[in-house]
Design a protein around this motif. Structure first.
Motif, short mmCIF file in Angstrom:
data_model
loop_
_atom_site.label_atom_id
_atom_site.label_comp_id
_atom_site.label_asym_id
_atom_site.label_seq_id
_atom_site.Cartn_x
_atom_site.Cartn_y
_atom_site.Cartn_z
N GLU A 102 45.44 88.37 -17.37
CA GLU A 102 46.82 88.00 -17.66
C GLU A 102 47.69 88.29 -16.44
OE1 GLU A 102 48.85 86.47 -19.76
OE2 GLU A 102 50.51 87.17 -18.51
N SER A 139 58.84 82.73 -25.34
CA SER A 139 58.91 81.94 -26.56
C SER A 139 58.76 82.84 -27.75
CB SER A 139 57.81 80.91 -26.57
OG SER A 139 56.64 81.48 -27.10
N VAL A 157 57.98 81.27 -35.24
CA VAL A 157 57.11 81.45 -36.40
C VAL A 157 55.66 81.14 -36.04
CG1 VAL A 157 56.74 80.90 -38.80
CG2 VAL A 157 59.03 80.71 -37.83
N ARG A 196 57.27 87.40 -28.95
CA ARG A 196 56.02 87.37 -28.20
C ARG A 196 55.77 88.61 -27.36
NH1 ARG A 196 53.60 82.59 -27.52
NH2 ARG A 196 51.98 83.78 -26.48
N MET A 238 51.81 77.95 -31.63
CA MET A 238 51.07 79.21 -31.60
C MET A 238 49.88 79.19 -32.55
SD MET A 238 54.09 82.03 -31.09
CE MET A 238 55.16 81.59 -32.42
C1 LIG Z 1 61.74 78.43 -27.06
C2 LIG Z 1 60.39 78.18 -27.69
C3 LIG Z 1 60.23 78.32 -29.06
C4 LIG Z 1 58.99 78.11 -29.65
N1 LIG Z 1 58.88 78.30 -30.99
C5 LIG Z 1 57.66 78.18 -31.56
C6 LIG Z 1 57.48 78.44 -32.95
O1 LIG Z 1 58.44 78.77 -33.67
N2 LIG Z 1 56.25 78.33 -33.49
C7 LIG Z 1 55.17 77.99 -32.72
O2 LIG Z 1 54.05 77.93 -33.25
N3 LIG Z 1 55.30 77.71 -31.40
C8 LIG Z 1 56.52 77.81 -30.81
N4 LIG Z 1 56.66 77.54 -29.47
C9 LIG Z 1 55.49 77.06 -28.72
C10 LIG Z 1 54.57 78.23 -28.39
O3 LIG Z 1 55.29 79.24 -27.72
C11 LIG Z 1 53.41 77.80 -27.50
O4 LIG Z 1 52.82 76.67 -28.05
C12 LIG Z 1 52.38 78.91 -27.39
O5 LIG Z 1 52.95 80.02 -26.74
C13 LIG Z 1 51.17 78.45 -26.63
O6 LIG Z 1 50.31 79.59 -26.50
P1 LIG Z 1 49.31 79.69 -25.28
O7 LIG Z 1 48.57 80.97 -25.45
O8 LIG Z 1 48.53 78.44 -25.20
O9 LIG Z 1 50.19 79.71 -24.00
P2 LIG Z 1 51.21 80.88 -23.60
O10 LIG Z 1 51.69 81.56 -24.81
O11 LIG Z 1 52.20 80.24 -22.69
O12 LIG Z 1 50.34 81.92 -22.78
C14 LIG Z 1 49.85 81.60 -21.51
C15 LIG Z 1 49.59 82.91 -20.79
O13 LIG Z 1 48.80 82.70 -19.64
C16 LIG Z 1 49.32 83.44 -18.57
N5 LIG Z 1 48.95 82.75 -17.34
C17 LIG Z 1 49.36 81.51 -16.94
N6 LIG Z 1 48.79 81.21 -15.75
C18 LIG Z 1 48.03 82.28 -15.40
C19 LIG Z 1 47.20 82.54 -14.28
N7 LIG Z 1 47.04 81.65 -13.28
N8 LIG Z 1 46.55 83.72 -14.23
C20 LIG Z 1 46.71 84.64 -15.22
N9 LIG Z 1 47.47 84.43 -16.31
C21 LIG Z 1 48.12 83.25 -16.39
C22 LIG Z 1 50.81 83.48 -18.82
O14 LIG Z 1 51.37 84.61 -18.18
C23 LIG Z 1 50.88 83.56 -20.33
O15 LIG Z 1 50.90 84.90 -20.77
C24 LIG Z 1 57.89 77.72 -28.86
C25 LIG Z 1 58.04 77.58 -27.49
C26 LIG Z 1 59.26 77.81 -26.88
C27 LIG Z 1 59.42 77.67 -25.40
#
Ligand SMILES: Cc1cc2nc3c(=O)[nH]c(=O)nc-3n(C[C@H](O)[C@H](O)[C@H](O)COP(=O)(O)OP(=O)(O)OC[C@H]3O[C@@H](n4cnc5c(N)ncnc54)[C@H](O)[C@@H]3O)c2cc1C
Ligand SMILES: Cc1cc2nc3c(=O)[nH]c(=O)nc-3n(C[C@H](O)[C@H](O)[C@H](O)COP(=O)(O)OP(=O)(O)OC[C@H]3O[C@@H](n4cnc5c(N)ncnc54)[C@H](O)[C@@H]3O)c2cc1C
Ligand SMILES: Nc1ncnc2c1ncn2[C@@H]1O[C@H](COP(=O)(O)O)[C@@H](O)[C@H]1O
Lengths: 441, 324, 256
Positions: free
Chosen positions: A34, A45, A48, A108, A328
């Protein structure tokens, strides 16, 4: 020291942590990397977490003193907005009060941190307590490829090798592009900006204002005036003693109407109904983050490749069809499925797409792809001008007439509706819309 | 009736104002509670300062005079203070919170088995000790703490109390002190003196503080000009002290000095909590920063959004006009 | 040389905090390695890389503090001792100093290195307390360290500029974060840290008597600082706003 891992997971968000947890529980030797100082530190972000997969990863998480989550949802509201009024579909039911909950509000930075603690526990309990790692504050610079197959990762000068790599890097999917699963160029109209403010209240005030009981919570989505003419929508979620208030806005549309997310959010907050909601609150955090629109056209060409799997928003798995943002829970499910595929691959000792394609199959078979496929039209519909502007105005107009009592003969609702429709749209247009909606929802 | 002892610090030939602030407060406490307030000065020619101390109401002044105190070395100072404590038997021993104080406070407490509160913003007497307020968490919040014991040590941030003269003819006790070389555990090699006649930031009425925004010689020239017009001391953020642009002793904040001048002008400083921790108690704060969202503006009474290279010249010119 | 570096787990002051009924509440329990201690570790590593030697870290804290200890090991420290607490104790600098002095009593070492203060409490006492308890020479607020034969040369930030102080070993020194930029552990370091010796010791095994563990200071409550209101903001033509504020300093704030 270059011991080989079964898997390297890039990214400690929901998707990466779900994958890691599954790997740990199944005695795999893995490395989760991470970029942030700790899991969640980079994560603005939150909202829910729908569905019940969390209880698969952490059974009875709700029994924990402080389980990293804020409140469970038993009250949902979809609100149409015009300048003065709101007209809501409102559903509250004690049916949602029992765990496993069908949705919990999370922040988060707290949730991810908590979940990675749980993953660490799972590692400690596994055969690879000494050989599996969660490494934070490390950025993966590249995925090592050997004739088309991913064989590890590179960070700074160091290289680390593994049979497989799960890319869980989130929406800014640079590495996804590096391995050639996503085109360099993704059109902006498939991308949205999410902005959100966390507003703090005295907990008692919050609970009274939103009729919360114990740890029950509310989620509210908004369509219409909220976005000041920009395509998108608004949301309000109740946390323990704060609310998350925010918007998701089309980046392209914002550029064309040259508006800034910040301005639109302030516009949203001036609405009388919202103003009442946030009265007396103190803004403790503001954040903005790109979020995908859930439009399939923005999805990577494929979600797997020799030695690589894409999960979560890196794979553009997200849906926003108006009634909820689901990113999420998709991230979590895809992480689990990817890890399960890696486990199979390990058994067969074959990490080529031959085995890894089973991930795609499993995903297509899951509610994630099923929903994304069947609700595409709804996604497009939500982003039409009719849905964004006319319908909310019309509905609120109708509401205003319908609920006003003017010491005069009251017209029949049909007349009121007719009038409202004339003022904002046309019967024909609505018929089309209704038909589309009927099909898409 | 018990005794409150106050330590009088000397900085290049002058009594440090901050220790007179502490003495004033202690005098006040003593009067309220029917205690006596006494003072101790440990310095090369300590007796020079007796009259200055008398103005502030100490009934007894312990004078420890010895060439060895020319420069700060902790071992002899400790020995002297231990000796005086055994003579004065103070219930409370109060210091101004200087670097020299920080260097010996813990050791003295350990030696005397005394309770100790360091760096308080205020303190009162309670039976069996003191209670005081301490800024904590990078001065984001105040901790209301108490220290209890037969002896209590406390050090007070500069600017916490006003000076209040109340002349007395104090009894002067000169404490004989000698220490042979081999008692000296540590030896001082040299003093890499900081920028010559720099104003003591703790006592400065006005401070001009430079941050990373001040990029070059020209920027530093503007800072000096502004300081000259205002007869202000020059301070700096960590960004500029760690890069060696300004002397480390000019650093203001959690690691550096805590100041509370009448006027503090932050130039090209973002306002990280660790910096704000050192200047938030200034009376009037002016911030010049090109980033309208810089956190420094949250504590500034006058926030000027703009490029310091464009702002400072007319600002300085206008101040000159006003000044004469 | 043998270095012992005392490291403390402290709450991240950048994490949001609030006060409820006089209690300090942190939104997320974000605990980190005290920044000043990180500098102390860094400097010990640099010196032992240069002159040879061993770096051992010592931490008094609850189970969770093992993460903080791992961080120091990941930076490169050779081994660690974790003096376990429940986390419920109300210890202050004095108690920590007595515990540490007790621990070091029967140990062999050249330098005991500490941070100049805790990031959360800014007390700045423990270091010189330990020195006094162990009757060792010491220097505080070091901004630079060097080794000359059996001596430790300390550059410390004093009231009147920097002082060069020569300490015979064994001695105690407290470090400022102005001393260096602590390294961020790389992946190899993080992995290696898991295999480094980390010994957990129960406080009780130090055989201290109860009243040595009683703190004579206590925090009764926390309260918000008198809030400083953001004043006027001037945005516009440089020349204009500059002169305007200058005028206001004279006429309105009258601080000129
Ligand atoms: C304002 C907002 C509100 C939202 N509300 C909702 C909601 O109510 N319900 C819902 O289900 N979804 C919601 N979402 C969408 C949701 O946040 C995302 O779909 C979800 O976080 C995706 O999860 P992920 O693990 O794929 O990516 P992320 O949660 O973005 O995690 C990616 C991780 O990888 C790490 N990373 C990236 N590149 C590298 C690298 N090169 N090396 C090491 N680490 C790296 C980052 O630091 C991060 O911690 C919302 C989004 C936003 C912006
Ligand atoms: C334990 C600890 C203790 C610390 N102690 C201290 C301390 O005692 N004192 C201290 O200062 N810091 C301290 N820090 C560091 C602190 O966190 C910040 O890193 C530091 O204060 C940043 O200094 P700065 O504002 O000058 O630089 P930056 O944060 O880089 O800010 C530079 C600012 O200048 C502005 N700027 C740039 N160019 C121009 C221009 N042409 N015109 C106008 N504005 C311009 C920028 O907008 C920016 O806001 C400590 C940190 C830690 C972890
Ligand atoms: N619980 C602890 N464990 C290890 N070292 C500590 C502990 N508390 C304080 N110290 C050391 O003492 C220094 C700070 O002293 P103080 O400011 O008095 O708390 C820290 O930088 C550490 O080096």
């Amino acid at each position: 020291m270059d011991e080989k891992f079964d898997c390297i997971v890039i990214g400690g968000g929901v998707a990466g942590l779900a994958a890691a947890m599954t790997l740990a529980k199944n005695n795999m030797k893995f490395l989760l990397i991470e970029r942030g100082e700790f899991a969640g530190s980079k994560n603005v972000s939150g909202g829910v977490l729908w569905g019940s997969d969390l209880s698969k990863l952490v059974p009875n998480y709700w029994e924990e003193e402080d389980g990293g989550w804020e409140r469970f949802i038993n009250h949902r509201r979809l609100t149409f907005m015009d300048e003065q009024s709101t007209f809501s579909l409102d559903f509250k039911s004690s049916h949602f009060n029992k765990p496993p909950y069908s949705g919990v509000v999370i922040l988060r930075s707290k949730f991810d941190n908590w979940l990675s603690g749980k993953v660490q526990e799972a590692i400690d309990a596994s055969d690879f307590a000494m050989d599996s790692f969660i490494a934070t504050n490390i950025k993966v610079d590249d995925v090592l490829m050997e004739n088309g197959k991913a064989v590890g990762i590179k960070t700074g000068e160091d290289e680390f090798h593994a049979d497989s790599v799960i890319i869980a890097e989130g929406v800014n999917n640079l590495l996804t592009r590096r391995v050639g699963l996503q085109d360099e160029y993704v059109p902006a109209d498939h991308m949205l900006t999410g902005i959100k403010e966390i507003i703090r209240f005295d907990q008692k005030v919050l609970e009274d204002r939103f009729q919360l009981n114990g740890l029950s919570g509310m989620s509210n989505e908004f369509v219409g005036w909220a976005t000041d003419g920009v395509e998108g929508g608004g949301f309000l979620y109740t946390n323990r003693d704060t609310i998350s208030l925010g918007l998701v806005l089309g980046i392209k549309d914002m550029r064309e109407k040259n508006k800034s997310p910040h301005d639109v959010l302030n516009h949203f907050k001036t609405h009388p109904v919202i103003a009442d909601c946030i009265k007396g609150g103190e803004i403790v955090e503001y954040s903005a983050h790109v979020v995908s629109s859930g439009d399939k056209r923005a999805m990577p060409k494929e979600l797997y490749k020799d030695g690589v799997l894409l999960v979560g928003e890196a794979a553009n798995l997200l849906m926003n069809a108006g009634k909820a943002i689901q990113g999420m829970d998709y991230a979590m499910r895809s992480g689990i499925l990817a890890a399960e595929t890696i486990i199979k691959a390990k058994e067969k000792n074959d990490f080529t797409s031959e085995t890894l394609k089973e991930y795609r199959a499993a995903l297509d078979d899951s509610y994630v792809m099923k929903d994304i496929n069947s609700f595409q039209d709804a996604v497009h519909l939500l982003h039409t001008d009719t849905m964004q502007q006319k319908v909310p105005n019309l509905i609120c107009d109708f509401g205003r007439e319908f609920f006003t009592i003017k010491s005069e003969a009251t017209p029949k609702s049909r007349q009121i509706l007719k009038g409202a429709i004339k003022r904002h749209s046309s019967v024909w247009e609505l018929a089309k819309l209704g038909f589309k909606a009927g099909k898409s929802l | 009736m018990s005794t409150i002892l106050t330590h009088i610090a000397i900085a290049d030939g002058k009594i440090k104002r901050s220790s007179l602030e502490v003495l004033s407060h202690c005098k006040n406490l003593a009067d309220q509670n029917g205690h006596s307030v006494e003072a101790v000065v440990v310095a090369e020619n300590a007796s020079n300062y007796v009259d200055g101390i008398k103005k502030y109401g100490a009934s007894k002044i312990y004078v420890v005079e010895n060439p060895i105190f020319k420069n700060h070395i902790n071992t002899p100072i400790l020995k002297a203070l231990v000796k005086v404590m055994e003579m004065a038997k103070p219930e409370v021993f109060a210091f101004a919170s200087t670097e020299s104080t920080k260097d010996i406070l813990g050791a003295l407490a350990a030696n005397q088995g005394a309770a100790v509160l360091s760096d308080v913003a205020s303190f009162e007497l309670i039976d069996g000790g003191i209670k005081g307020t301490r800024p904590v968490m990078a001065a984001k919040v105040l901790a209301n703490a108490e220290a209890k014991g037969e002896k209590v040590l406390v050090s007070v941030r500069s600017g916490s109390y006003d000076l209040a003269e109340s002349p007395t003819d104090a009894e002067v006790v000169s404490v004989d002190f000698n220490m042979d070389e081999n008692e000296l555990k540590a030896t001082l090699r040299e003093i890499i003196s900081s920028t010559g006649d720099a104003v003591d930031l703790n006592e400065a009425e006005a401070i001009v503080a430079a941050g990373r925004g001040v990029k070059d010689e020209e920027g530093r020239k503007l800072i000096s000009e502004l300081a000259d017009v205002l007869k202000a001391g020059i301070g700096a953020s960590r960004a500029l002290t760690e890069s060696g642009v300004y002397d480390p002793s000019l650093q203001i904040g959690q690691t550096g000095k805590v100041v509370s001048p009448q006027l503090y002008i932050a130039v090209g400083i973002s306002g990280a909590i660790q910096h704000v921790a050192g200047m938030a108690n200034s009376k009037v704060i002016v911030a010049i920063n090109k980033d309208a969202d810089a956190p420094i503006f949250e504590v500034a009474d006058y926030g000027i959004v703009g490029d310091l290279y464009k702002i400072l010249p007319p600002f300085i010119e206008e101040l000159k006009k006003i000044k004469n | 040389m043998k270095f012992y570096v005392c490291i403390k787990m402290v709450p991240d002051v950048n994490a949001p905090i609030q006060i409820k009924e006089g209690k300090l509440i942190q939104d997320a329990d974000r605990m980190i390695l005290n920044a000043y201690d990180a500098s102390a570790v860094e400097e010990a590593l640099v010196l032992s890389e240069k002159h040879g030697g061993e770096v051992e870290v010592v931490c008094i804290g609850p189970q969770k503090a093992s993460e903080t200890i791992r961080k120091a090991l990941a930076m490169g420290a050779d081994k660690a001792t974790h003096l376990l607490t429940t986390g419920q104790e109300k210890y202050d600098s004095g108690t920590y100093a007595r515990i540490l002095a007790n621990f070091f009593n029967n140990k062999e070492y050249d330098v005991l290195s500490l941070g100049k203060q805790s990031q959360d409490t800014d007390a700045g006492l423990t270091g010189s307390m330990i020195a006094e308890l162990l009757h060792l020479p010491y220097a505080t607020n070091a901004v630079g360290l060097e080794i000359e034969g059996e001596k430790l040369i300390v550059k410390r930030q004093g009231d009147f500029g920097q002082e060069m102080i020569e300490l015979p070993t064994p001695c105690v020194v407290t470090c400022s974060n102005d001393m260096n930029e602590p390294r961020i552990p790389n992946l190899k370091g993080i992995m290696a840290s898991k295999r480094k010796p980390l010994e957990q010791v129960e406080l009780s095994s130090l055989g201290m008597n109860e009243n040595q563990l009683i703190a004579d200071t206590a925090v009764l409550s926390y309260s918000a600082k008198p809030e400083r209101q953001a004043g006027q903001k001037f945005d516009g033509e440089a020349d204009e706003i500059a002169r305007q504020v200058a005028q206001l300093l004279d006429t309105e704030a009258n601080v000129l």
